[in-house]
Write an enzyme that holds these catalytic residues in place. Sequence first.
Site, short mmCIF file in Angstrom:
data_model
loop_
_atom_site.label_atom_id
_atom_site.label_comp_id
_atom_site.label_asym_id
_atom_site.label_seq_id
_atom_site.Cartn_x
_atom_site.Cartn_y
_atom_site.Cartn_z
N CYS A 147 40.11 41.50 26.68
CA CYS A 147 38.92 41.46 27.84
C CYS A 147 38.76 43.23 28.06
O CYS A 147 38.41 43.64 27.24
CB CYS A 147 39.29 41.14 29.09
SG CYS A 147 37.83 40.54 30.29
N HIS B 212 40.63 35.10 27.42
CA HIS B 212 42.01 34.80 27.94
C HIS B 212 42.67 33.52 27.70
O HIS B 212 42.03 32.64 27.41
CB HIS B 212 41.94 35.07 29.58
CG HIS B 212 41.56 36.38 30.01
ND1 HIS B 212 42.32 37.49 30.01
CD2 HIS B 212 40.32 36.83 30.37
CE1 HIS B 212 41.86 38.57 30.38
NE2 HIS B 212 40.53 38.23 30.62
#
Length: 485
Positions: free
Chosen positions: A330, A427
């Site tokens: 991310c 994630h």
Amino acid sequence: MTRAIMIQGAGSNVGKSMLVAGLARTLTRRGLSVAPFKPQNMSNNAAVTSDGGEIGRAQALQAMACGLEPLIDMNPVLLKPETDTGAQVIVQGKRFATLKARDYGKQKAALMPRVLESFYRLANGRDLIIIEGAGSPAEVNLRAGDIANMGFAMATNVPVVLVGDIDRGGVIAQLVGTHAVLSEEDRALIRGFVINKFRGDPTLFADGMDIIAARTGWSPFGIVPWFADAWRLPAEDVMDIASRTGGAIKIAVPRLNRIANFDDLDPLSAMPDVSVDIIPPGRPLPGDADLVIIPGSKSTIADLADFRVQGWDVDLQAHRRRGGQILGVCGGYQMLGRTIADPEGIEGPPSVVDGLGMLDIQTVMKPEKRLARTAAIYRPSGDTVAGYEIHIGDTDGPDCKHAWLEMNGHAVGAASPDGKVLGCYLHGLFSADGFRNTFLQRFDQPATDYAYQDGVDRTLDDLATHLETNLDVTALLDLATKISP
């Protein structure tokens, strides 16, 4: 008939989240339909819900303890700090505003109807709601407009049990002091107390329990000894992230100033063959790491600047020259690229900044946040990965042609030509046992197969048994009061 009880703390980090998770599993095992609820949470470690929003990670764990999917109504207000004085405000799963602390204080009372709406909707058809407070009700300077502690308890007429942390010392003062500063009306809603994190022989604190009960008039519900396996449960607070050493595979993780969604690390920490070293500011990245993971960030550009201030950019270059491997997730993925552009000033003044240059990609920040629970395929092995995306910004560039993940038939993520630098937005990668065990084989070290989610579930069962043994759970359940809108 739905009943509810509220667990508040005599301070921050006294173990409220863990106790709620344990009680939720305990009472679910008794056959009750239980759900967790936290009116207001503050955390950059969010979970994406099945109904398309985001809530605090602790409420997602508590939902798991109940055998439920996480829902936005379990945590209707989530504060995600972006600076020392301001935070993004998430209301019922969606971005509401970015506010300074003083401005948010003025907004709290206006958010109470949304909080109550979520509470009563969640309660519909369930036997019990276990509510978790935030911080401490002793912060009476924040009582006006409060939605997190006594303000919520007063609005719903829910009884409160106060938790004190004896490990940090001064637990008698924590509880008796809270009683002293509360108003008479708030004080009357607190019906009992629990001592948490006790090390040693609990009978040695019998006199302490009597003193607290005599000074407050509250009922003692028990002393909870230190639960040694708490680290096996996903952490919500960055201060709860701990290094786990001993395994042959060494992973270093720089602790970014605004680290976010660091639950990616929990499955790795649980493996006996892996050492996860959390590197605090002021300490260099270790030279013997096999892998450096740059985690997510709530403020990517600011954390990138701080990354350089710490000298970690130089350390990372040295790690790369030694043949070390790198993974960015991310915000960490964005940092690894050539540039990060923020033309609309989402993270500060409009700017274009140089990235770390480890991947030939560019990121452009955009105001729309992507929130999605997704599945992907790890291309080298075909292993399935299930996780979530929670980010702003689009990333593209030549190294995306070397994508190592596939989602719905489309290549995602990026990799360097030699495959030693990887990045993606997904994630939760390492929660997938097959992928995690396959991925670790790249370090030429034996890695034991480990079923992570099963381990979390066993730990929740162990925690439930721990609470059943040391708390008067039946008395706590009897205290819960019928609720009605």
